[in-house]
Motif scaffolding. Structure first.
Motif: not given
Length: 403
Positions: A269-287
């Motif tokens: 994403a940084k290489r592509a210049g796409a800064d609207i992406i937020e990543s979140r790890l699914i490590d529990n059901r609450k996510v």
């Protein structure tokens, strides 16, 4: 064709890693090429293409070597003879080496004539897969298989956040990289070349992505300012495409259960210049629960058998079995059931796979719509079949939440 003994030894080494050590073919090839930097482009191409070709025709080659099934732990001696069979089958000659002296060209050709009469042998697939394929796609399976055994074209997606397709094609042409435009933002190369070292790739002007894969993001009909969730983001090829379609305006939440994949996505994403992406790890059901009813658009590019992309990953068919297929289908339905709540009322879901089988595609959507969670209307669905498109096999369904 002249074969070089040391290059064939590298092919044998790769096959051992793939079938004896159960490593992924693309990772094995990548490692071997990196460890031999002095090889020229022709040598590198020979090792990579020969290995992939032998993986593709694995069952057929063992049949030609007079073995009904491939051994689970083939020896190096057997792999050398198998290369001799492949060389005869694909290049019309057996190298005059001691390791191949026991091979009889006439016997091999006789067995090839017999193999041509049996679809599972001719197309080199497991027997159980041929049975399932003909059951699910009785009118198309016989035509699909030869297309899946073709070498895939190199296709790129232009990053329209940074450059137009015409301008990128012109830049590549100056480096003797000839391309042709295809639908959406794609360019297909006229011949196979390594693009990762080009300055254009380093500057984020394009990503490698098959034409069928490029059809997924547009199916979400995103607009600027939308809130979009990519719930099975993986390495993020489709996430990046969505960001470009949204002109980098809005919000994309990329979810995955593997932290390393999300890390790679952020690098891309940084290489592509796409800064609207937020990543979140699914490590529990609450996510997932925290995101209920929040997405204007939800992409469920679910894990699948990968049967639509066998041209790129031919080792996949040897790693599958009926039990694995059943687990894949169960996982797909779980994702539909659990993640569909992320879509707000009036929003849309795109469910996609890189499989051609209805049991992973249309039947999954039908089961979902008949379930308690399936408060959606099916707006459209399409299956992209490789023998008709010339590209990978994909399925894309668009659903709208009505309840």
């Amino acid at each position: 064709m002249k074969f070089h003994h040391n290059l064939v030894a590298a092919v044998v080494h790769a096959l051992r890693a793939i079938f004896v050590e159960q490593q992924y073919a693309d990772k094995v090839i990548e490692r071997i090429l990196k460890s031999n930097p002095r090889w020229g482009a022709r040598d590198r191409g020979f090792v990579a293409e020969s290995t992939y070709n032998m993986v593709r025709w694995w069952r057929l080659l063992w049949f030609l070597l007079q073995q009904t099934e491939a051994p689970k732990q083939p020896t190096d001696e057997e792999l050398w003879r198998l290369f001799g069979v492949w060389a005869l089958h694909h290049h019309g000659l057996i190298p005059p080496w001691a390791e191949l002296s026991s091979l009889n060209a006439n016997q091999i050709n006789e067995r090839m004539a017999h193999a041509r009469t049996i679809r599972a042998l001719r197309e080199s697939i497991p027997e159980w897969l041929d049975i399932q394929g003909i059951q699910e796609l009785p009118e198309q399976w016989t035509d699909i298989l030869p297309a899946l055994n073709q070498q895939a074209d190199v296709v790129i997606r232009v990053n329209t956040l940074k450059i137009s397709r015409a301008d990128l094609a012109e830049l590549l042409q100056k480096q003797a990289i000839e391309t042709s435009p295809i639908e959406a933002d794609g360019l297909v190369l006229s011949k196979r070349q390594n693009l990762f070292k080009t300055q254009e790739f380093q500057n984020g002007l394009f990503e490698l992505q098959d034409a069928s894969s490029q059809a997924v993001a547009p199916a979400l009909t995103v607009t600027t300012g939308m809130r979009v969730i990519d719930a099975c983001a993986g390495g993020g090829g489709k996430t990046l495409h969505l960001a470009a379609l949204m002109q980098n305006k809005g919000k994309i939440i990329a979810l995955d259960v593997e932290a390393w994949k999300l890390k790679n996505l952020q690098i891309r994403a940084k290489r592509a210049g796409a800064d609207i992406i937020e990543s979140r790890l699914i490590d529990n059901r609450k996510v997932i629960k925290r995101l209920y009813d929040s997405a204007d658009r939800l992409l469920l590019d679910v894990p699948c058998s990968g049967l639509g992309v066998l041209r790129r990953n031919p080792d996949t068919k040897w790693k599958l079995n009926p039990e694995v297929m059943a687990q894949v289908r169960e996982h797909q339905q779980q994702i539909l059931q659990n993640y569909s709540y992320l879509c707000r009322q009036g929003g849309q879901i795109v469910y996609s796979t890189c499989s051609v089988l209805p049991s992973e595609n249309q039947l999954q959507i039908q089961a979902f719509l008949e379930s308690q969670a399936g408060k959606f209307t099916l707006l459209s669905e399409k299956t992209l079949l490789p023998h008709l498109t010339g590209f990978d096999g994909f399925y894309i369904a668009v659903l709208e939440r009505v309840g």
